[in-house]
Write an enzyme that holds these catalytic residues in place. Structure first.
Site, PDB file in Angstrom:
ATOM      1  N   GLU A 136      17.422 -18.530  -4.001  1.00 39.67           N
ATOM      2  CA  GLU A 136      16.865 -17.014  -4.587  1.00 39.67           C
ATOM      3  C   GLU A 136      16.785 -16.926  -6.214  1.00 39.67           C
ATOM      4  OE1 GLU A 136      16.315 -14.359  -3.756  1.00 39.67           O
ATOM      5  OE2 GLU A 136      17.033 -13.005  -5.483  1.00 39.67           O
ATOM      6  N   LYS A 169       6.212  -4.506  -2.886  1.00 39.25           N
ATOM      7  CA  LYS A 169       7.465  -4.212  -2.461  1.00 39.25           C
ATOM      8  C   LYS A 169       7.303  -3.535  -1.008  1.00 39.25           C
ATOM      9  CE  LYS A 169      11.890  -3.316  -3.417  1.00 39.25           C
ATOM     10  NZ  LYS A 169      12.597  -4.316  -3.831  1.00 39.25           N
ATOM     11  N   CYS A 181       0.814  -1.068   0.070  1.00 46.37           N
ATOM     12  CA  CYS A 181      -0.092   0.087  -0.043  1.00 46.37           C
ATOM     13  C   CYS A 181       0.809   1.288  -0.170  1.00 46.37           C
ATOM     14  CB  CYS A 181      -0.968   0.051   1.189  1.00 46.37           C
ATOM     15  SG  CYS A 181      -2.244  -1.141   1.277  1.00 46.37           S
ATOM     16  N   HIS A 184      17.412 -37.645  -3.900  1.00 52.74           N
ATOM     17  CA  HIS A 184      16.586 -37.988  -3.001  1.00 52.74           C
ATOM     18  C   HIS A 184      15.178 -37.674  -3.162  1.00 52.74           C
ATOM     19  CE1 HIS A 184      20.084 -38.852  -0.468  1.00 52.74           C
ATOM     20  NE2 HIS A 184      20.483 -37.643  -0.926  1.00 52.74           N
ATOM     21  N   ARG A 200       4.658  -0.346  -4.524  1.00 51.63           N
ATOM     22  CA  ARG A 200       4.262  -0.695  -3.039  1.00 51.63           C
ATOM     23  C   ARG A 200       2.935  -1.333  -3.117  1.00 51.63           C
ATOM     24  NH1 ARG A 200       6.778   1.191   1.424  1.00 51.63           N
ATOM     25  NH2 ARG A 200       5.150   0.786   2.391  1.00 51.63           N
ATOM     26  N   ASN A 228      -2.838   1.651   5.746  1.00 50.41           N
ATOM     27  CA  ASN A 228      -2.146   0.477   5.319  1.00 50.41           C
ATOM     28  C   ASN A 228      -2.130  -0.347   6.534  1.00 50.41           C
ATOM     29  OD1 ASN A 228      -0.086  -1.284   4.468  1.00 50.41           O
ATOM     30  ND2 ASN A 228       1.532   0.422   4.596  1.00 50.41           N
ATOM     31  N   GLY A 229      -2.161  -1.515   6.528  1.00 47.81           N
ATOM     32  CA  GLY A 229      -2.213  -2.284   7.582  1.00 47.81           C
ATOM     33  C   GLY A 229      -3.306  -3.164   7.864  1.00 47.81           C
ATOM     34  N   GLU A 264       8.669 -15.129  -9.366  1.00 47.82           N
ATOM     35  CA  GLU A 264       8.038 -13.770  -9.167  1.00 47.82           C
ATOM     36  C   GLU A 264       7.781 -12.912 -10.371  1.00 47.82           C
ATOM     37  OE1 GLU A 264       9.576 -11.320  -5.977  1.00 47.82           O
ATOM     38  OE2 GLU A 264      11.696 -11.592  -6.650  1.00 47.82           O
ATOM     39  N   LYS A 283      13.446 -15.447  -7.826  1.00 50.11           N
ATOM     40  CA  LYS A 283      13.495 -14.295  -8.944  1.00 50.11           C
ATOM     41  C   LYS A 283      12.404 -14.817 -10.188  1.00 50.11           C
ATOM     42  CE  LYS A 283      14.442 -11.605  -7.374  1.00 50.11           C
ATOM     43  NZ  LYS A 283      14.905 -11.226  -6.252  1.00 50.11           N
ATOM     44  N   TRP A 328      -2.861  -2.498  -1.856  1.00 47.60           N
ATOM     45  CA  TRP A 328      -2.165  -4.121  -2.156  1.00 47.60           C
ATOM     46  C   TRP A 328      -3.519  -4.898  -0.998  1.00 47.60           C
ATOM     47  CZ3 TRP A 328      -0.813  -8.348   1.265  1.00 47.60           C
ATOM     48  CH2 TRP A 328      -0.058  -9.246   0.347  1.00 47.60           C
TER      49      TRP A 328
HETATM   50  C1  F6R Z   1      11.986 -10.514  -3.619  1.00 48.15           C
HETATM   51  C2  F6R Z   1      11.913  -9.766  -2.613  1.00 48.15           C
HETATM   52  C3  F6R Z   1      11.427 -10.160  -1.491  1.00 48.15           C
HETATM   53  C4  F6R Z   1      11.865  -9.118  -0.146  1.00 48.15           C
HETATM   54  C5  F6R Z   1      11.236  -9.654   1.304  1.00 48.15           C
HETATM   55  C6  F6R Z   1      11.930  -9.092   2.388  1.00 48.15           C
HETATM   56  O1  F6R Z   1      12.457 -10.075  -4.678  1.00 48.15           O
HETATM   57  O2  F6R Z   1      12.328  -8.711  -2.872  1.00 48.15           O
HETATM   58  O3  F6R Z   1      11.469 -11.602  -1.068  1.00 48.15           O
HETATM   59  O4  F6R Z   1      13.271  -9.625  -0.152  1.00 48.15           O
HETATM   60  O5  F6R Z   1       9.738  -9.378   1.002  1.00 48.15           O
HETATM   61  O6  F6R Z   1      11.891  -7.614   1.967  1.00 48.15           O
HETATM   62  P1  F6R Z   1      12.850  -6.721   2.931  1.00 48.15           P
HETATM   63  O7  F6R Z   1      14.382  -7.025   2.116  1.00 48.15           O
HETATM   64  O8  F6R Z   1      12.541  -5.273   2.291  1.00 48.15           O
HETATM   65  O9  F6R Z   1      12.697  -6.876   4.296  1.00 48.15           O
END
Ligand code: F6R
Length: 597
Positions: free
Chosen positions: A475, A592, A2, A498, A28, A100-101, A482, A479, A74
């Site tokens: 990781e 984000k 949000c 396994h 966001r 937000n929340g 997402e 990537k 969001w």
């Molecule tokens: C994936 C990504 C998320 C963040 C996670 C933690 O590309 O960006 O998995 O890593 O939401 O976010 P932060 O780093 O802001 O605590």
């Protein structure tokens, strides 16, 4: 999670200012957006599902005004509909809120308000706030002054359980009130009585770089000036103005098509910036890690993978065991935390609710808190006893790239510092940074694009790695998932046999992340096992190996191998997203900075 922005000041174009700011916050949350504009007569609301991105603000024909607020959503409570978009108004439109929340006790409050005759139009938890504040203002018909407004908002907030960042406006008052518990809000102080309130700094960075942070259980009333109030004591508090070093253009796409590729390319410089740390601070932190009774690396998602990488790097470089947990799982291990334990919270935003909760849990047990964080002044930065700023600059694409490698650089450097070999670590990372600079060229991108073209229609892909490249396999999968929406999973190379090897069939792409270290021959054997079952092997490796069907060369970077190996996968994920017509900057269902639990 949000985006929130408000403007109060002398300019008459408040609506357009907040909508422009909201566009910068769209990373966001982007399932719907809305704006509330205060005029002398009423509050005009406009809201809509979808992204605000290409909106022609002029076409909305919003009234001139000195006070407006906007929100990009969001969804948590209630589907993605126009009605559920913020702002939300009370029945008589007297009170308008954005939030937000999550208000955990909203159902109970809603029932009580319905009994009193309030009519709800959305399925959201937020709407109760507008009705409750209106209910509390009933005894003051007509215009109200800021003291009454502040008092009744404060009284209403006392009834909410949960986490929030609220902005509240009333038709009958020229002030705006903002309150925070758990979700970020930053006040930007412009010139000449101009104020901004936003969930992130890029929203108003074009107008001011002077900010004040609202902390948990604090409220601010903006009315030509500012009054900060401690919600627990009801007392006014003084705030320090902090100057932000970020430049407005750092938060812009420039000539790039998307933020994600811009941020990937910025890794030519960000590693350098990250490792340019105060030596005394690094040594002090290394000392704290060496002396701690248990060090816990905590992060979520990508930051969590950096924490796993840290455990391998610490084991190898300074022969030290460090514990790793995802933020959301950490509270289950709090029983081991002692006064002399150390929690290291790794985060880009510094606002992730699960990581913050882990910090709170550890703090209650008396542990020391360290954070490795990008956003200076964020909640984690302010809560920690010690902070390392990774200096990656604003990261706006939802998928983390440059912050990830900057965090990896810091944990590598810290492992070297703990071994008493800080300078050696620095040298290694400087060398890696210059190798990355050479690697990131158009020819390299084209080579990865050719691969993306080949595999763009696959249903599943897998990534394997061993040692410090195992967390990078995890990781890589995040990537790819997402932004490309291709089913992807990461495994420790040795684990495939396994069970998961049953998933491999003819042509299944499998990326092998290879380092020129003691794990090399084993991970190559694992790739051979996959190839024998029909897998298409993509090698990310300093050397061409016979088993590779497609080779992406990376420099031989020693202990910086996780950093150089993840970059081509970031590029591949980006290119797959573009080829599959996804928006890599705003992947579906994601946001984000995840400020809810
Ligand atoms: C994936 C990504 C998320 C963040 C996670 C933690 O590309 O960006 O998995 O890593 O939401 O976010 P932060 O780093 O802001 O605590």
């Amino acid at each position: 999670m949000c985006g929130i922005i408000a403007y109060k000041g002398k300019r008459p174009d408040a609506a357009s200012l907040v909508l422009k700011g909201l566009k910068k916050l769209e990373y966001r949350g982007y399932d719907s957006w809305g704006v509330a504009v205060k005029t002398d007569l009423n509050i005009v609301i406009h809201k809509k599902i979808g992204k605000i991105g290409e909106l022609n603000i002029g076409k909305l024909k919003l009234p001139t005004s000195h006070l407006a607020m906007a929100h990009s959503r969001w969804a948590t409570h209630g589907g993605v509909t126009d009605k559920n978009a913020h702002p939300h108004a009370s029945c008589g439109n007297r009170v308008v809120v954005i939030h937000n929340g999550i208000i955990e006790n909203y159902l109970q409050l809603k029932k009580a308000l319905i009994k009193k005759g309030h009519k709800f139009v959305s399925e959201t938890d937020t709407e109760v706030a507008a009705h409750l504040i209106e209910e509390n203002l009933k005894k003051y018909p007509g215009k109200i002054d800021k003291a009454i407004f502040r008092h009744e908002v404060q009284r209403s907030l006392e009834q909410f359980k949960g986490r929030y960042a609220f902005l509240v406006m009333s038709e009958d008052c020229d002030s705006i009130v903002a309150a925070r518990r758990g979700s970020p809000l930053i006040i930007g102080k412009g010139h000449d009585g101009d104020y901004f309130i936003a969930s992130d700094i890029p929203a108003f960075l074009d107008y001011t770089n002077e900010v004040m942070y609202l902390d948990d259980d604090e409220m601010v009333v903006i009315d030509g000036g500012h009054d900060f109030i401690d919600l627990k004591t009801g007392k006014e508090i003084k705030k320090r103005i902090v100057k932000i070093e970020w430049k407005a253009q750092e938060a812009e796409k420039g000539s790039f098509l998307h933020f994600m590729i811009k941020e990937i390319m910025e890794q030519k410089e960000t590693i350098h910036r990250a490792i340019n740390q105060n030596e005394k601070l690094m040594k002090k932190i290394a000392d704290a890690i060496n002396k701690a009774f248990g060090t816990y690396f905590i992060g979520c998602g990508t930051a969590g993978k950096v924490c796993i990488a840290a455990s391998y790097l610490f084991s190898k470089i300074c022969k030290k065991h460090v514990n790793v947990q995802f933020g959301s799982e950490f509270p289950n291990f709090q029983h081991f935390i002692k006064k002399n334990s150390l929690l290291v919270a790794v985060s880009q935003s510094g606002e992730t609710a699960d990581t913050l909760e882990a910090m709170e849990v550890a703090k209650k047990k008396g542990a020391k808190l360290l954070t490795i964080v990008n956003v200076e002044g964020s909640s984690m930065d302010r809560m920690a006893d010690l902070s390392i700023h990774i200096k990656a600059g604003p990261e706006k694409a939802v998928a983390s790239t440059k912050a990830t490698t900057a965090q990896l650089a810091i944990v590598t450097l810290l492992a070297y510092a703990c071994a008493g070999r800080l300078n050696e670590g620095k040298k290694l990372l400087i060398e890696a940074a210059s190798q990355i600079n050479d690697m990131l060229n158009p020819r390299y991108e084209k080579h990865i694009l050719e691969l993306a073209e080949k595999i763009k229609n696959v249903e599943s892909m897998y990534v394997i790695g061993r040692g410090m490249n195992y967390p990078m396999a995890l990781e890589s999968a995040i990537k790819l998932q997402e932004v490309s929406y291709i089913h992807a999973e990461g495994f420790a190379g040795g684990e495939l046999k396994h069970g998961p090897i049953a998933l491999i069939s003819k042509g299944t792409p499998c990326i092998a992340l290879v380092a020129n270290d003691e794990t090399r021959s084993d991970v190559i054997s694992n790739a051979i096992e996959i190839k024998a079952r029909g897998g298409f092997i993509i090698g990310v490796s300093p050397r061409r190996e016979e088993v590779f069907d497609y080779w992406i060369r990376v420099p031989d970077a020693g202990d910086a191998s996780p950093i150089v190996n993840i970059i081509p996968v970031q590029i591949l994920a980006y290119q797959l997203a573009v080829l599959r017509k996804n928006n890599p900057d705003m992947p579906r269902n994601l946001a984000k900075s995840v400020t809810v639990k």
